[in-house]
Enzyme design. Structure first.
Site, PDB file in Angstrom:
ATOM      1  N   LYS A  75       0.927  -1.320  -0.115  1.00 28.57           N
ATOM      2  CA  LYS A  75       0.370  -0.004   0.018  1.00 28.57           C
ATOM      3  C   LYS A  75       0.648   1.548   0.074  1.00 28.57           C
ATOM      4  O   LYS A  75       1.946   1.022   0.602  1.00 28.57           O
ATOM      5  CB  LYS A  75      -0.801   0.112   1.039  1.00 28.57           C
ATOM      6  CG  LYS A  75      -1.577   1.060   1.413  1.00 28.57           C
ATOM      7  CD  LYS A  75      -2.793   0.694   2.134  1.00 28.57           C
ATOM      8  CE  LYS A  75      -3.570   1.769   2.083  1.00 28.57           C
ATOM      9  NZ  LYS A  75      -5.156   1.785   3.996  1.00 28.57           N
ATOM     10  N   SER A 150     -10.233   2.223   2.736  1.00 31.94           N
ATOM     11  CA  SER A 150      -9.092   2.702   1.699  1.00 31.94           C
ATOM     12  C   SER A 150      -7.789   1.388   0.738  1.00 31.94           C
ATOM     13  O   SER A 150      -7.109   2.099   0.150  1.00 31.94           O
ATOM     14  CB  SER A 150      -8.318   4.096   3.185  1.00 31.94           C
ATOM     15  OG  SER A 150      -7.432   3.000   3.615  1.00 31.94           O
ATOM     16  N   SER A 174     -10.342  -0.466   6.886  1.00 32.28           N
ATOM     17  CA  SER A 174      -9.717  -0.370   5.334  1.00 32.28           C
ATOM     18  C   SER A 174      -8.770  -1.448   4.645  1.00 32.28           C
ATOM     19  O   SER A 174      -8.236  -1.546   3.291  1.00 32.28           O
ATOM     20  CB  SER A 174      -8.870   1.104   5.732  1.00 32.28           C
ATOM     21  OG  SER A 174      -9.544   1.814   5.514  1.00 32.28           O
TER      22      SER A 174
END
Lengths: 483, 95
Positions: A75, A150, A174
């Site tokens: 990420k 997210s 998330s």
């Protein structure tokens, strides 16, 4: 090759059936041929292939570990030395991290290949990946739908077989919510289990990094690398880390599953509810039994979170002032304008909303009514879990109240978007570990996730419980058409 | 609690965010809606409950007082928008 699990790839690499170079090349080509998903912000082929060659050299000399040579998508919230680390924001679009996050260091030490940096909601603030400065990510199950957020880029990449596994971070859901919406397995560890060093901060008392992959077994392999004490994170917890793969196969006969009645009420889609009930029935066939429990304060989790998380964010994001790194507005008359224009242009609308909510909640005269009140509710919400865990070993319910939704359907109404995390947020407030595993599909073929919540530092049990289900079912093996 | 344009202007000032005329109205509307959600908190009496700031409530750990960070100014300033002679440059603030 892209159908294989991390566990299978590990065997193939260690038996020299394939090389990390071949494997990495195959995934880089898949990423290139599925750019329409917009799952990645940065891919550095040369660097990835160099890392693969180094892994192959290590494997040849017999010095490899279980994950040596495995390509991992990271990420874009984890600082990565020498690579852009953007956090999905214009503010950091030109930021090249001068050091590695602890999580990145750990994957490097294990000999993993960094396949690329995945797209995400700006500063991890969002539940649909639509707030990214780099554009939304598409859900491989239905490209008109969001992948969740997210960690939407990581979720889409794993679901579309563009990476065997990825990392995410979870402040209010998330990791779990995008895992549910894309039909993969994701785990948010207990607060303090995985170091936050070099992980760009959103809400520091809630943020936690964790693994995302297709199966619980693969998630366990990744967590073995990620978890552990780090003196550079003052909230890192110094306690022993078990081998999370060792207990995967233990019997779950007699397991007590708590079903909070608040997780099955108003707001839950009927289709999601039916799939979750079927999953619970499957667990009963495996020898578990169900306990009716209540988390009476869970309805307060969203209001409480939307004070605490923005308050922490407004403080954490004060560092983006256009002085030391990141974006600076091109034109300004004085220092004041430099700050306010830099921040107005560098941040997107949702981030600005949260900064303003947090600023307001912390401002003189409002602190007690908002911040202090929310901190008191946090204790009540946490106390609910403590009481429930006296009567059960794990809690189960839906991860998200609905399946993947269409682009733009919630962007005009932040409150509707916030409700996507209604079942995940209280877990962050309490600091507990939580997972989402694939449990079925709705009538449109969109995946549904089962959430499993455990006691503090009981990740091994969560993974065991998830693994036993995946041994008896095949939802986690389904791939979206065309991938 | 609903916010008006003047409230948004005041908050934006505290947060060092430039907000233009059109945005003021939009922010007043969405931020008020978010505050409406937040005010559901008031339905619960929290008298006598101790605030909780951290999930584990562990004290901060101590370490030996040894040097662990070394000067890497040049490396870090590669990311700076404007530097000169090792210093970060900002608009003049003292006449």
């Amino acid at each position: 090759m892209h159908e294989k699990s991390v566990a299978d790839l590990s065997n193939s690499l260690n038996n020299k059936d394939i090389s990390s170079h071949e494997l990495t090349l195959a995934y880089l080509d898949r990423i290139e041929s599925h750019r329409e998903l917009n799952a990645f912000i940065t891919v550095d082929r040369i660097r990835a292939l160099e890392q693969a060659q180094a892994a192959d050299a290590r494997l040849r000399t017999g010095q490899g570990g279980p994950l040596t040579g495995i390509p991992i998508a990271q990420k874009d919230i984890f600082c990565t030395e020498g690579l852009p680390t953007t956090c999905g924001s214009r503010m950091l679009a030109n930021f090249v991290a001068p050091y590695d996050a602890n999580v990145i260091q750990r994957f490097n030490a294990a000999g993993c290949v960094l396949l690329g940096k995945t797209n995400m909601d700006e500063f991890a603030m969002g539940s649909s990946n639509e707030t990214s400065f780099f554009g939304p990510v598409r859900n491989p199950w239905d490209t008109h739908c969001v992948p969740g957020g997210s960690s939407g880029g990581s979720a889409a990449a794993v679901a579309a077989r563009l990476a065997p596994a990825a990392t995410g971070t979870d402040t209010g859901g998330s990791i779990r919510q995008p895992a549910a919406l894309t039909g993969i397995t994701g785990l948010k560890p207990s607060y303090g289990r995985v170091s936050r060093y070099g992980m760009i901060a959103f809400a520091s008392s809630l943020d936690q990094g964790g693994p995302m992959a297709r199966s619980a077994e693969d998630v366990a392999l990744l967590l073995n690398v990620m978890a552990g004490f780090d003196p550079r994170d003052s909230t890192s917890v110094d306690r022993p880390v078990p081998d999370f793969t060792r207990t995967l196969d233990e019997s779950i006969s007699g397991l007590r599953i708590g079903l909070p009645r608040e997780y099955f009420g108003e707001g839950l889609s009927a289709e999601v509810g039916r799939v979750i009930e079927a999953a619970i029935e499957q667990y009963c066939k495996l020898g578990a039994r169900v306990v009716d429990v209540s988390l009476p304060n869970s309805r307060l989790a969203i209001p409480c979170y939307y004070v605490l998380a923005p308050a922490e964010a407004s403080s954490n994001l004060a560092r983006y002032d256009g002085v030391r790194y990141g974006y600076r507005a091109p034109e300004y008359a004085d220092l004041w304008e430099m700050y306010s224009k830099t921040r107005a242009q560098g941040f997107g609308t949702e981030v600005k909303r949260r900064i303003m909510i947090g600023t307001y909640a912390l401002s003189a005269g409002y602190y007690d009514a908002y911040y202090l009140k929310a901190q008191k509710l946090r204790r009540l919400i946490t106390g609910d879990f403590d009481r429930v865990f006296e009567h059960c070993d794990v809690i189960m319910g839906p991860t998200s109240p609905s399946t993947a939704f269409e682009f733009g359907s919630k962007t005009d109404d932040p409150v509707a978007m916030y409700l996507s995390d209604i079942y995940t947020i209280s877990v962050n407030l309490a600091g507990l570990p939580g997972m989402s595993i694939p449990a079925g599909f709705d009538g449109n073929g969109r995946p549904i996730g089962l959430q499993i919540i455990g006691r503090y530092f009981d990740e091994a049990r969560l993974l065991n419980v998830a693994h036993k289900y995946q041994q008896a079912t095949e939802w986690h093996l389904r791939a979206p058409r065309g991938f | 609690m609903s916010l008006d344009r003047a409230d948004v202007e005041r908050i934006a000032h505290l947060a060092r965010l430039e907000v233009d005329e059109q945005e003021l109205t939009a922010y007043a509307e969405t931020l008020s809606r978010i505050l409406g959600l937040i005010e559901q908190m008031n339905a619960v009496d929290t008298e006598g409950i101790a605030p909780m700031s951290h999930p584990l409530e562990a004290g901060l750990g101590f370490r030996a007082d040894e040097v662990t960070e070394f000067d890497q100014r040049e490396l870090f300033q590669v990311n700076a928008p404007s530097v000169q002679a090792g210093l970060y440059l900002v608009p003049k603030v003292i006449e």
